[in-house]
Write a protein that holds these residues in place. Structure first.
Motif, PDB file in Angstrom:
ATOM      1  N   GLY A 168       5.074   9.772 -12.206  1.00 59.69           N
ATOM      2  CA  GLY A 168       4.681   8.794 -11.202  1.00 59.69           C
ATOM      3  C   GLY A 168       3.295   8.228 -11.382  1.00 59.69           C
ATOM      4  O   GLY A 168       2.891   7.344 -10.624  1.00 59.69           O
ATOM      5  N   GLY A 169       2.520   8.726 -12.382  1.00 59.85           N
ATOM      6  CA  GLY A 169       1.173   8.180 -12.527  1.00 59.85           C
ATOM      7  C   GLY A 169       0.267   9.032 -13.374  1.00 59.85           C
ATOM      8  O   GLY A 169       0.630   9.473 -14.467  1.00 59.85           O
ATOM      9  N   SER A 182       2.456   6.208  -8.034  1.00 54.01           N
ATOM     10  CA  SER A 182       3.225   5.144  -7.396  1.00 54.01           C
ATOM     11  C   SER A 182       4.668   5.594  -7.239  1.00 54.01           C
ATOM     12  O   SER A 182       5.172   6.407  -8.029  1.00 54.01           O
ATOM     13  CB  SER A 182       3.167   3.852  -8.202  1.00 54.01           C
ATOM     14  OG  SER A 182       3.919   2.832  -7.559  1.00 54.01           O
ATOM     15  N   ASP A 183       5.322   5.035  -6.224  1.00 54.39           N
ATOM     16  CA  ASP A 183       6.722   5.378  -5.996  1.00 54.39           C
ATOM     17  C   ASP A 183       7.667   4.552  -6.867  1.00 54.39           C
ATOM     18  O   ASP A 183       8.695   5.039  -7.328  1.00 54.39           O
ATOM     19  CB  ASP A 183       7.090   5.218  -4.515  1.00 54.39           C
ATOM     20  CG  ASP A 183       6.663   3.888  -3.935  1.00 54.39           C
ATOM     21  OD1 ASP A 183       6.100   3.045  -4.671  1.00 54.39           O
ATOM     22  OD2 ASP A 183       6.886   3.680  -2.722  1.00 54.39           O
ATOM     23  N   ARG A 184       7.312   3.281  -7.147  1.00 53.82           N
ATOM     24  CA  ARG A 184       8.225   2.408  -7.882  1.00 53.82           C
ATOM     25  C   ARG A 184       7.588   1.752  -9.091  1.00 53.82           C
ATOM     26  O   ARG A 184       8.279   1.399 -10.049  1.00 53.82           O
ATOM     27  CB  ARG A 184       8.782   1.334  -6.951  1.00 53.82           C
ATOM     28  CG  ARG A 184       9.621   1.899  -5.802  1.00 53.82           C
ATOM     29  CD  ARG A 184      10.301   0.771  -5.036  1.00 53.82           C
ATOM     30  NE  ARG A 184      11.141  -0.030  -5.909  1.00 53.82           N
ATOM     31  CZ  ARG A 184      11.102  -1.356  -5.979  1.00 53.82           C
ATOM     32  NH1 ARG A 184      10.245  -2.031  -5.234  1.00 53.82           N
ATOM     33  NH2 ARG A 184      11.901  -2.009  -6.794  1.00 53.82           N
ATOM     34  N   MET A 240       4.687  11.550  -4.686  1.00 54.72           N
ATOM     35  CA  MET A 240       4.629  10.500  -3.679  1.00 54.72           C
ATOM     36  C   MET A 240       5.371  10.904  -2.408  1.00 54.72           C
ATOM     37  O   MET A 240       6.474  11.445  -2.461  1.00 54.72           O
ATOM     38  CB  MET A 240       5.259   9.217  -4.215  1.00 54.72           C
ATOM     39  CG  MET A 240       4.392   8.463  -5.186  1.00 54.72           C
ATOM     40  SD  MET A 240       2.913   7.730  -4.435  1.00 54.72           S
ATOM     41  CE  MET A 240       3.624   6.523  -3.320  1.00 54.72           C
ATOM     42  N   PRO A 241       4.788  10.625  -1.243  1.00 55.69           N
ATOM     43  CA  PRO A 241       5.538  10.755  -0.002  1.00 55.69           C
ATOM     44  C   PRO A 241       6.389   9.501   0.210  1.00 55.69           C
ATOM     45  O   PRO A 241       6.349   8.563  -0.595  1.00 55.69           O
ATOM     46  CB  PRO A 241       4.427  10.843   1.048  1.00 55.69           C
ATOM     47  CG  PRO A 241       3.338   9.988   0.475  1.00 55.69           C
ATOM     48  CD  PRO A 241       3.408  10.185  -1.019  1.00 55.69           C
ATOM     49  N   ASP A 242       7.134   9.479   1.288  1.00 59.48           N
ATOM     50  CA  ASP A 242       7.877   8.275   1.684  1.00 59.48           C
ATOM     51  C   ASP A 242       6.875   7.307   2.286  1.00 59.48           C
ATOM     52  O   ASP A 242       6.458   7.452   3.440  1.00 59.48           O
ATOM     53  CB  ASP A 242       8.962   8.649   2.700  1.00 59.48           C
ATOM     54  CG  ASP A 242       9.847   7.468   3.095  1.00 59.48           C
ATOM     55  OD1 ASP A 242       9.354   6.322   3.047  1.00 59.48           O
ATOM     56  OD2 ASP A 242      11.009   7.688   3.469  1.00 59.48           O
TER      57      ASP A 242
END
Length: 480
Positions: A168-169, A182-184, A240-242
């Motif tokens: 994620g990063g 990042s989530d996306r 990442m959280p929501d």
């Protein structure tokens, strides 16, 4: 600014003159200007409180966005703003349609046929900042984090960084370690150094105002239609959280805060911080810690008028627990006790709390502390002593006018100060009311002596109080 806190197209100079701040309840915060340009060394998207609520470190300085919009991506827009020697580059403010706090800081950009909206908020109780992007139209966006790792007080040389790519990063290792995820958006390593970033407010103040920042890489996302994604900077979260759920939760929390003046509820909330198992109050942003005088003066407005009685109770207990020899600390973090009025304001804050809550249990618990203040001032301390007339004589530089140059107080105010003795009388009067409730014997003679002696403060010629007597000073200051 409109009623809901919206500023349409503020422009660079106008936007730099308006600052925003969101806090995490630990002493950490995210803060910048209405155009997203950092004009202070204190500005940044993640300023982490390492030793809650003190030892704050700038970690994430900014996120620099570049969007290529349209099906062919021919139009390119940069959204950042940096002051370099003789130039502002890029000029993202030219694309900013509005800045709003409703209730979270939100930047809305128009990029040709595309739209980008950016919202900044922190996760309560964490050194974690989320930046949520909502996109419209079509294009590709790249988001580049600019980081540092330094004390938040001053621009400093850039330390070394060791980036570690994670899911994620990236995790960055320096004097502290922290994550940017990042989530996306997909993370791509690409190390860059940004030279000679300038902070014009620090230049104006005559302080260090130029430094470099490091970027380990960037996050990229292609979008079409309405989409969203988020960037997280955190010292603790490795995933990442929501982001949408966190955004909604923080919005609801912010809107739920109550205050007699609605627009001040969220501002009041930012000053409340955790300390140990209890709470304390930050004296001011960006640079202050929790100071006894400031905390006690502000407690009724920040916590009592907003109905936060539990936090008020905990704050009173925090400062009572830090007392030494009947003196409330001036700077709680530094454990400095060079103040004559913090203890007196402590009693005022407790008295207002007690009038609203009738908390007999806390009165019983704090009675030894309250009584120790009386004993300390009547015996004499390093900051003050009681004269034969019952009035308190302050040592030089121990009142609210405590600024010093080369160790010497600018305005000494040595002697019997008007507000100190008004507070002294109020303390004695409050304890004379509490003693019967607790079944404690109490002699009111000193209270009556102080009341009688206080008449000497009246300056008939000026129609107000002398600021100080013994020696006499007729200056008119706001403490009257």
């Amino acid at each position: 600014m409109t009623e809901r806190g919206t500023i349409p197209s503020p422009g660079y100079e106008g936007g730099c003159g308006m600052e925003w701040l969101v806090a995490n309840g630990l002493g950490g915060y995210a803060s910048s200007t209405a155009v997203g340009a950092n004009t202070r060394a204190y500005h940044g998207l993640l300023v982490s409180a390492v030793d809650t609520p003190a030892d704050r470190r700038l970690l994430l300085s900014s996120l620099d966005e570049e969007a290529k919009v349209g099906a062919d991506g021919r139009e390119s827009f940069q959204l950042a703003n940096h002051q370099y020697p003789g130039a502002v580059y890029p000029r993202g403010y030219a694309h900013l349609q509005e800045f709003a706090q409703d209730p979270l800081p939100r930047f809305s950009y128009r990029l040709g046929e595309a739209e980008v909206e950016k919202t900044v908020f922190m996760l309560p109780g964490e050194n974690s900042t989320l930046v949520r992007y909502c996109l419209g139209g079509q294009g590709e966006i790249a988001v580049r984090p600019l980081v540092h790792c330094r004390n938040f007080h001053s621009a400093s040389p850039l330390p070394g960084f060791s980036p570690e790519q994670v899911e994620g990063g990236v995790r960055l290792h320096s004097e502290l370690s922290f994550y940017i995820l990042s989530d996306r958006a997909s993370y791509m390593p690409e190390e860059l150094r940004f030279y000679n970033l300038e902070y014009q407010e620090e230049q104006r103040r005559g302080l260090a105002w130029t430094e470099d920042c490091y970027s380990p890489g960037c996050f990229r996302l292609s979008w079409k239609g309405e989409e969203s994604f988020a960037i997280l900077a955190s010292t603790t979260r490795s995933s990442m959280p929501d982001a949408a759920a966190c955004w909604e939760c923080e919005r609801e929390r912010a809107w739920s805060l109550q205050a007699p003046v609605t627009g001040l509820a969220r501002a009041a909330d930012s000053f409340l911080v955790r300390r140990g198992r209890g709470h304390s109050i930050i004296a001011g942003y960006h640079w202050f810690n929790d100071w006894g005088r400031d905390a006690m003066i502000s407690l009724p407005g920040l916590l009592l008028s907003t109905g936060r009685f539990r936090e008020a109770r905990e704050t009173l207990c925090t400062f009572a627990g830090a007392m030494q020899g009947g003196i409330v600390p001036n700077d709680l973090g530094a454990r400095s006790y060079n103040t004559v009025d913090a203890s007196l304001w402590f009693v005022q804050a407790f008295h207002q709390y007690y009038q609203l809550t009738g908390d007999r249990e806390l009165l019983q618990e704090l009675w030894p502390s309250l009584n120790s203040i009386v004993q300390a001032y009547t015996r004499g301390t390093s900051v003050a002593r009681m004269d034969q007339d019952g009035l308190i004589v302050s040592q030089a530089g121990m009142t609210w006018m405590d600024a010093r140059v080369d160790g010497e107080p600018v305005t000494p105010r040595a002697g019997k100060c008007c507000e100190i003795n008004a507070l002294w009388y109020a303390l004695l009067r409050a304890l004379s009311l509490y003693a019967p409730e607790l079944g404690v014997e109490w002699d009111d003679e000193l209270m009556h002596r102080v009341k009688k002696s206080y008449r000497r403060f009246w300056n008939d010629d000026a129609g107000c109080l002398y600021d100080v007597i013994d020696p006499q000073d007729p200056s008119v200051r706001p403490n009257q």
